[in-house]
Design an enzyme around this catalytic site. Structure first.
Site, mmCIF file in Angstrom:
data_model
loop_
_atom_site.group_PDB
_atom_site.id
_atom_site.type_symbol
_atom_site.label_atom_id
_atom_site.label_comp_id
_atom_site.label_asym_id
_atom_site.label_seq_id
_atom_site.Cartn_x
_atom_site.Cartn_y
_atom_site.Cartn_z
ATOM 1 C CE LYS A 255 -4.128 -1.996 2.159
ATOM 2 N NZ LYS A 255 -3.666 -3.324 2.588
ATOM 3 C CG PHE A 256 4.432 1.492 -2.359
ATOM 4 C CD1 PHE A 256 5.598 1.716 -1.641
ATOM 5 C CD2 PHE A 256 4.276 0.273 -3.008
ATOM 6 C CE1 PHE A 256 6.598 0.746 -1.590
ATOM 7 C CE2 PHE A 256 5.268 -0.699 -2.960
ATOM 8 C CZ PHE A 256 6.427 -0.453 -2.240
HETATM 9 P P1 BMP Z 1 -8.608 -10.951 6.811
HETATM 10 O O1 BMP Z 1 -9.197 -11.887 5.741
HETATM 11 O O2 BMP Z 1 -7.915 -11.691 7.895
HETATM 12 O O3 BMP Z 1 -9.609 -9.931 7.308
HETATM 13 O O4 BMP Z 1 -7.414 -10.153 6.096
HETATM 14 C C1 BMP Z 1 -7.654 -9.267 5.030
HETATM 15 C C2 BMP Z 1 -6.341 -8.801 4.415
HETATM 16 O O5 BMP Z 1 -6.626 -7.983 3.292
HETATM 17 C C3 BMP Z 1 -5.444 -7.978 5.328
HETATM 18 O O6 BMP Z 1 -4.099 -8.329 5.058
HETATM 19 C C4 BMP Z 1 -5.679 -6.530 4.912
HETATM 20 O O7 BMP Z 1 -4.507 -5.755 5.027
HETATM 21 C C5 BMP Z 1 -6.077 -6.668 3.452
HETATM 22 N N1 BMP Z 1 -7.054 -5.662 2.964
HETATM 23 C C6 BMP Z 1 -8.345 -5.599 3.451
HETATM 24 O O8 BMP Z 1 -8.732 -6.352 4.339
HETATM 25 N N2 BMP Z 1 -9.224 -4.670 2.917
HETATM 26 C C7 BMP Z 1 -8.862 -3.800 1.932
HETATM 27 O O9 BMP Z 1 -9.696 -3.027 1.467
HETATM 28 C C8 BMP Z 1 -7.553 -3.872 1.431
HETATM 29 C C9 BMP Z 1 -6.666 -4.810 1.961
HETATM 30 O O10 BMP Z 1 -5.450 -4.882 1.461
#
Ligand code: BMP
Length: 274
Positions: free
Chosen positions: A93-94
């Site tokens: 996420k730059f």
């Molecule tokens: P989880 O399925 O455990 O909630 O993880 C989601 C992952 O996706 C995390 O690494 C988070 O940084 C990323 N993410 C997100 O959840 N929503 C976004 O809109 C963008 C993401 O990169």
């Protein structure tokens, strides 16, 4: 439109090496599942990846979470990527000026551009962020995703912000291969490019089968909602597959990975048959 083509057909339409390789891997492994491995210990990180590897097209990392990081970890990650046939996506996420992101991408402890086939950026600085990142990534055959939307409650990435993100991507189609978003972006920010010609990949986080969210604003939808109803291409699943990620029970994680792979694939087959 692209969402009714097969992944194999779409692989032929892409010239960016990372986009092409991702689509070919999806087709070969019959998996549109990306597992997001958000764990803090090197050993847990490698164990989760070795366990889910056979079921995924892509592994998403947050390499800055790992507290006992050492450069040899990247070698292990690369070995697993060859062993299990998946690509790597560092979710960095730059979000800075072109010169700074070029340095963050190429240098530092992590040297992301050296090993990550795909990375992503917030469009907030404007097109210069793409210019900065592509100066490093394009010669290495890398691909970039723009965060056009987010999965969280109250996200500000909506409306004209999302539209501008899509316009930025259209102007840099050699390096920008798609979006992190919750739906297909065809026709968003209307342009003179017909949506037949344009084929951005949409990778979607916020996917869960057993829960609708967490206590910190995350919101989950099912693979069917994401791939069939919203036309997205890749489901990104983290805790739905490995829970807290420590004391990983290999059999449970394996079973969950196969469960999400299957749900994602069935939703895709339903979509192209429509
Ligand atoms: P989880 O399925 O455990 O909630 O993880 C989601 C992952 O996706 C995390 O690494 C988070 O940084 C990323 N993410 C997100 O959840 N929503 C976004 O809109 C963008 C993401 O990169």
């Amino acid at each position: 439109p692209a969402y009714s083509l097969t992944y194999a057909q779409r692989a032929e339409r892409h010239s960016n090496p990372a986009a092409k390789a991702l689509l070919e891997t999806i087709e070969r492994k019959k998996s549109n599942l990306c597992v997001s491995v958000d764990v803090a210990k090197r050993a847990d990180f490698l164990r989760v990846i070795d366990t889910v590897g056979p079921y995924v097209c892509l592994i998403k990392t947050h390499v800055d979470i790992i507290e006992d990081f050492e450069p040899a970890l990247i070698e292990r990650l690369n070995e697993l990527s060859i062993k299990h046939d998946f690509l790597i996506f560092e979710d960095r996420k730059f979000a800075d000026i072109g010169n700074t992101v070029a340095l963050q991408y190429s240098s530092g402890v992590h040297k992301i551009a050296q090993w990550s086939h795909i990375t992503n950026a917030h469009p907030v600085p404007g097109p210069s962020i793409i210019v900065g990142l592509s100066s490093v990534g394009l010669p290495l055959g890398r691909g970039l995703l723009l965060l056009a939307e987010m999965s969280t409650k109250g996200s500000l990435a909506t409306g004209s912000y999302t539209e501008e993100a899509v316009r930025m991507a259209r102007a840099h189609r050699d390096f920008v291969i798609g979006f992190i978003a919750q739906r297909r972006m065809d026709g968003v920010g209307a342009s003179d490019v017909s949506s037949d010609e344009e084929d951005f990949l949409v990778l979607t986080p916020g996917v869960g089968l057993d829960s609708r969210g967490d206590s910190m604003g995350q919101q989950y939808r099912t693979p069917d909602e994401v791939v069939f109803e919203s036309g997205c291409d890749v489901i990104i699943v983290g805790r739905g597959i490995y829970g807290k990620g420590n004391d990983v029970d290999t059999q449970t994680v394996q079973a969950q990975a196969e469960r999400y792979r299957k749900e994602g694939w069935v939703a895709y087959e339903k979509r192209i048959a429509r």
